[in-house]
Design an enzyme around this catalytic site. Structure first.
Site, short mmCIF file in Angstrom:
data_model
loop_
_atom_site.label_atom_id
_atom_site.label_comp_id
_atom_site.label_asym_id
_atom_site.label_seq_id
_atom_site.Cartn_x
_atom_site.Cartn_y
_atom_site.Cartn_z
N TYR A 298 -20.14 -11.87 26.83
CA TYR A 298 -20.18 -10.54 26.49
C TYR A 298 -20.50 -11.39 24.62
O TYR A 298 -19.90 -11.65 24.49
CB TYR A 298 -18.38 -10.24 25.72
CG TYR A 298 -18.23 -10.22 27.74
CD1 TYR A 298 -18.14 -8.63 28.08
CD2 TYR A 298 -17.96 -10.94 28.39
CE1 TYR A 298 -17.31 -8.17 29.04
CE2 TYR A 298 -17.13 -10.43 29.59
CZ TYR A 298 -17.02 -9.30 29.87
OH TYR A 298 -16.42 -9.24 31.71
N CYS B 166 -7.90 0.67 -0.43
CA CYS B 166 -7.18 0.08 0.96
C CYS B 166 -7.19 -1.43 0.93
O CYS B 166 -7.93 -2.14 -0.17
CB CYS B 166 -8.17 0.57 1.72
SG CYS B 166 -8.22 -0.49 3.52
N GLN C 209 -17.34 -10.05 14.26
CA GLN C 209 -16.14 -9.74 13.84
C GLN C 209 -16.16 -9.59 12.77
O GLN C 209 -17.07 -9.53 11.79
CB GLN C 209 -15.94 -11.86 14.12
CG GLN C 209 -15.91 -11.90 15.43
CD GLN C 209 -14.38 -11.18 16.76
OE1 GLN C 209 -14.16 -10.68 15.54
NE2 GLN C 209 -13.85 -11.63 17.81
N CYS D 69 -3.05 0.64 9.57
CA CYS D 69 -1.66 -0.79 9.33
C CYS D 69 -0.53 -0.81 10.29
O CYS D 69 0.03 0.30 9.60
CB CYS D 69 -2.26 -1.42 8.17
SG CYS D 69 -3.43 -1.78 7.16
N CYS E 213 0.75 -1.26 -0.21
CA CYS E 213 -0.05 0.28 0.21
C CYS E 213 0.60 0.95 0.44
O CYS E 213 1.91 1.03 0.36
CB CYS E 213 -0.39 -0.10 1.69
SG CYS E 213 -2.10 1.24 1.46
N GLU F 255 -25.11 -9.70 27.48
CA GLU F 255 -24.06 -8.71 26.26
C GLU F 255 -24.95 -7.37 26.70
O GLU F 255 -26.29 -7.77 27.73
CB GLU F 255 -25.14 -8.88 24.89
CG GLU F 255 -24.70 -7.49 24.27
CD GLU F 255 -23.56 -7.11 24.07
OE1 GLU F 255 -22.29 -7.90 23.72
OE2 GLU F 255 -23.00 -6.13 24.22
N CYS G 217 -8.95 -10.28 22.48
CA CYS G 217 -8.27 -9.40 21.57
C CYS G 217 -7.20 -8.76 21.78
O CYS G 217 -6.73 -7.80 21.62
CB CYS G 217 -9.50 -8.83 20.69
SG CYS G 217 -10.32 -7.45 22.03
#
Ligand code: SAH
Length: 478
Positions: A334, A178, A305, A100, A91, A355, A430
């Site tokens: 969650y 992108c 996701q 990124c 890119c 949630e 994550c």
């Protein structure tokens, strides 16, 4: 005896440095002895440098100094020290764009970086050694994977611009192409921005808190048959029937796959993208995707996701490690729109999902119906409150899946797990740093980590998902 030469370490100076490790964000770390501008000796003083790789010897210019570390920009990498995993980033915007941050590493090198980052984080921050690390699950195609795009809009000198923020700033790098989001999403987001401009609605100016259009979000399903457009605006002062009609007809004439348009209103300054208020101006307000063989409705505010192919691998692997049986009672904490719990529902006796975002819970309930699942129940509450409540009501979970946001689990929730001795904990994280912190607490209270599995959901960036299975040998089975 000759005295050691100590370079002066201050902003603007160029120094030579060897890269010996990485930060969590993939910045190269080099350490050096020097003196500061008060002539104090600095030993093994670390600098963080973007775009450099392990074992490379570099000339770098110091851009920031604090008492304990500094930042520097690379000026030159000594050719003979070039890391064999270095590639030319595909890119053109990569050197500036904040989207990124490890595109200068070949994909195989990115996987190694992530695998080692998970291990070193669990060791350093959690004091967790001797764990079983399964080889990281990488992507077959590490480009064009994102199904959600959120692009900032701003206006400078009354001209609206759209693009991602530069690294460490809110200046915008204009979006033309992108490499990590779908090409249709890029075309659509640029088109939507142009319509707003055509119809006289200005981009937002952060500095003066003026203008209307702040962000444009696009979401899509896997086969690209359904797209959702979410323009985020400061207020609805510009809105009238003529505007709405034109916006809708222009979008759907060109992009037939747009099934719904939701205006989101965020009057607040700051970094939170979505506001509380929203107005569905076209379609049903959600799109439907197929994941692991089930159908899922996804609304504007619900979490989903971003990498479809890798999410299927993540959920399948996580549930494989959990080794579920028909006697299991599973809590999905969650739970978002119910993905993990619903995918697991066939294998277990009952599923309880919790949630905090109401729209996501509405989706989760619809999603159970959509897939004819009758053994799953969903509640809108915080996980920390609701799980204790279920335990107090006499529900006896044999496994709890926790998939928290980056800040990790609330300690009250971990206390509930520990006190009730739930036999298995499947932690999907994550953020390896908060994972390490939470695992430490569980390990200090009778839980053993049996598996650690990294899955790369975010190629070209330093983010990674980690699945951890913990068991409590003395735990309740039923
Ligand atoms: N398991 C889901 C969602 C994971 S993302 C999936 O894989 O799709 C984390 C989710 O936790 C988000 O939906 C967020 O809204 C929710 N959340 C954040 N804090 C929470 C809390 N204290 N209690 C319950 N849910 C919470």
């Amino acid at each position: 005896m000759t005295e050691e030469y100590l370079p002066l370490l201050e902003v603007g100076k160029t120094i030579r440095i060897d890269i010996t490790s990485y930060t969590h964000e993939g910045l190269g770390v080099g350490k050096i002895n020097g003196i500061n501008n008060k002539e104090e000796k600095l030993e093994n003083f670390p600098f963080f440098i973007f775009g450099v790789m392990l074992n490379e010897r570099c000339l770098v210019k110091i851009t920031k100094m604090t008492k304990t570390f500094g930042y520097a920009e690379v000026e030159k990498i000594y050719y003979e020290t070039t890391n064999p995993n270095r590639v030319i980033p595909m890119c053109e915007s990569y050197p500036k764009c904040g989207g990124c941050n490890i595109m200068h590493m070949a994909y195989s090198g990115q996987k190694t970086f992530k695998q080692e980052m998970i291990k070193s984080t669990l060791e350093k921050l959690g004091g967790l050694t001797d764990l079983v690390y399964h080889p990281l699950i990488g992507a077959d195609n590490p480009t064009l994977y994102r199904n959600k795009v959120q692009v900032p809009v701003n206006s400078v000198f009354n001209k609206t611009r759209l693009g991602f923020y530069e690294r460490d700033s809110h200046n915008i790098v204009s979006l033309t192409k992108c490499y990590i989001q779908s090409e249709l999403s890029t075309a659509l987001v640029i088109f939507v921005k142009n319509i707003f401009t055509e119809l006289g609605v200005m981009g937002y100016n952060e500095k003066y808190d003026e203008g209307i259009l702040k962000h444009i979000l696009i979401r899509k399903n896997h086969d690209e048959s359904e797209f959702m457009v979410i323009p985020v605006v400061k207020n609805l002062s510009f809105l009238n029937k003529d505007f709405t009609d034109k916006l809708i007809s222009k979008i759907i004439n060109k992009f037939k796959m747009v099934k719904t348009i939701v205006l989101n209103v965020n009057p607040k300054k700051g970094n939170t993208i979505l506001g509380d208020e929203q107005k569905i101006i076209y379609g049903k307000g959600y799109i439907t995707d197929k994941l692991c063989g089930l159908l899922f409705n996804i609304s504007a505010k619900s979490f989903y996701q971003v990498n479809h192919e890798q999410t299927e691998k993540l959920y399948n692997r996580a549930l494989e490690l959990a080794n579920l049986t028909k006697d299991d009672i599973l809590i999905d904490a969650y739970c978002g729109i119910g993905t993990i719990g619903l995918i697991a529902s066939k294998k277990v006796k009952e599923v309880y999902g919790v949630e905090i975002i109401n729209d996501a819970v509405i989706n989760a309930k619809e999603n159970a119906k959509l897939n004819n699942i009758v053994n799953a129940k969903f509640v809108c509450n915080t996980s920390e409150d609701q799980i204790q409540k279920w335990l107090d009501e006499g529900i006896k979970p044999s496994i709890i899946v926790v998939d928290p946001p980056r800040k990790g689990c609330d300690e009250t929730l971990l206390d509930s797990i520990i006190n009730s001795k739930i036999k298995k904990v499947l932690y999907i994280s994550c953020n390896p740093a908060t994972l390490a912190r939470d695992l430490r607490i569980l390990v200090d209270h009778d839980y053993q980590i049996t598996d650690v599995q990294g899955v790369d959901l975010f190629p070209q960036t330093s983010h990674v998902e980690t699945v951890c299975l913990l068991t409590n040998q003395a735990g309740n089975n039923k």
